[in-house]
Write an enzyme that holds these catalytic residues in place. Structure first.
Site, mmCIF file in Angstrom:
data_model
loop_
_atom_site.group_PDB
_atom_site.id
_atom_site.type_symbol
_atom_site.label_atom_id
_atom_site.label_comp_id
_atom_site.label_asym_id
_atom_site.label_seq_id
_atom_site.Cartn_x
_atom_site.Cartn_y
_atom_site.Cartn_z
ATOM 1 N N CYS A 134 45.617 79.946 44.026
ATOM 2 C CA CYS A 134 44.484 78.999 44.060
ATOM 3 C C CYS A 134 43.980 78.802 45.497
ATOM 4 O O CYS A 134 43.032 79.462 45.926
ATOM 5 C CB CYS A 134 44.858 77.650 43.454
ATOM 6 S SG CYS A 134 45.292 77.714 41.697
ATOM 7 N N ASP A 143 46.109 70.063 45.458
ATOM 8 C CA ASP A 143 46.329 71.295 44.700
ATOM 9 C C ASP A 143 45.513 71.271 43.400
ATOM 10 O O ASP A 143 45.794 70.466 42.500
ATOM 11 C CB ASP A 143 47.825 71.421 44.394
ATOM 12 C CG ASP A 143 48.180 72.815 43.908
ATOM 13 O OD1 ASP A 143 47.266 73.519 43.420
ATOM 14 O OD2 ASP A 143 49.353 73.201 44.017
ATOM 15 N N ASN A 184 49.897 81.020 45.869
ATOM 16 C CA ASN A 184 48.990 82.096 46.320
ATOM 17 C C ASN A 184 48.081 82.591 45.191
ATOM 18 O O ASN A 184 47.728 83.767 45.135
ATOM 19 C CB ASN A 184 49.778 83.263 46.943
ATOM 20 C CG ASN A 184 48.932 84.266 47.724
ATOM 21 O OD1 ASN A 184 49.225 85.453 47.759
ATOM 22 N ND2 ASN A 184 47.862 83.821 48.355
HETATM 23 P P1 4NP Z 1 48.315 77.080 44.768
HETATM 24 O O1 4NP Z 1 48.432 76.354 43.328
HETATM 25 O O2 4NP Z 1 49.582 76.724 45.503
HETATM 26 O O3 4NP Z 1 47.111 76.465 45.386
HETATM 27 O O4 4NP Z 1 48.190 78.558 44.480
HETATM 28 C C1 4NP Z 1 49.533 76.505 42.469
HETATM 29 C C2 4NP Z 1 49.664 77.646 41.688
HETATM 30 C C3 4NP Z 1 50.739 77.792 40.834
HETATM 31 C C4 4NP Z 1 51.686 76.798 40.749
HETATM 32 C C5 4NP Z 1 51.561 75.654 41.518
HETATM 33 C C6 4NP Z 1 50.479 75.515 42.396
HETATM 34 N N1 4NP Z 1 52.790 76.942 39.855
HETATM 35 O O5 4NP Z 1 53.554 75.976 39.716
HETATM 36 O O6 4NP Z 1 52.943 78.009 39.266
#
Ligand code: 4NP
Length: 159
Positions: free
Chosen positions: A17, A131, A15
């Site tokens: 990106c 991602d 939460n």
């Molecule tokens: P999101 O991306 O799921 O698109 O917000 C990520 C943000 C943080 C992490 C992995 C994906 N993390 O491992 O902290």
């Protein structure tokens, strides 16, 4: 008669990106279409990796920059964790990839009302949104999210 707004919750792993990008992209689209009052739009994480002692991290700076390149602010947004009660609260609960989907089902349980989907399911080319935390390609993420949110709004407005 004033009907209840349609609740849309975007979900990703952290939460910070993709799902906040989708939240603020969709808020921008509904505002430009002059129908913001018909929707309640938010985003949440399947993990607690970006939440410390109950306080979520702000949106990841490259995602903030990508949104601002499109004239969109996400000021004040902080990561929050998806919870079981969100199933009743929202009409549509939309993940970014199959990994999110698996974790959403673990947190939310069964989906008797068919509320759970992936964002690109609304387009002609259903697939995961990569991602950018790993790819570093926030522009590609924006393109996918805009395509998904545009198709979603078209479907909602067609009713
Ligand atoms: P999101 O991306 O799921 O698109 O917000 C990520 C943000 C943080 C992490 C992995 C994906 N993390 O491992 O902290």
């Amino acid at each position: 008669m004033v009907s209840k707004p349609t609740g849309i919750l975007f979900v990703c792993h952290g939460n910070i990106c993709r799902s906040p990008m989708a939240e603020f992209c969709m808020k921008d689209l509904v505002s430009k279409a002059d129908c913001a009052q018909r929707f309640m739009i938010a985003s949440a994480a399947t993990s607690t990796e970006e939440i410390f002692h109950g306080i979520g991290n702000p949106v990841y700076p490259p995602a903030v920059r990508e949104l601002s390149r499109h004239g969109i602010s996400c000021k004040g947004k902080r990561a929050v964790h998806l919870c079981r009660d969100d199933y009743a609260k929202y009409d549509l609960i939309i993940g970014m990839d199959h990994n999110n989907l698996r974790n959403m089902r673990r947190i939310l349980g069964d989906d008797p009302e068919g509320k759970i989907s992936l964002l690109l399911d609304f387009t002609g080319s259903p697939q995961d949104i990569a991602d950018p935390w790993y790819t570093g390609d926030f522009e590609r993420t924006w393109d996918d999210i805009l395509r998904g949110c545009t198709a979603l709004l078209d479907e909602l407005l067609r009713g």
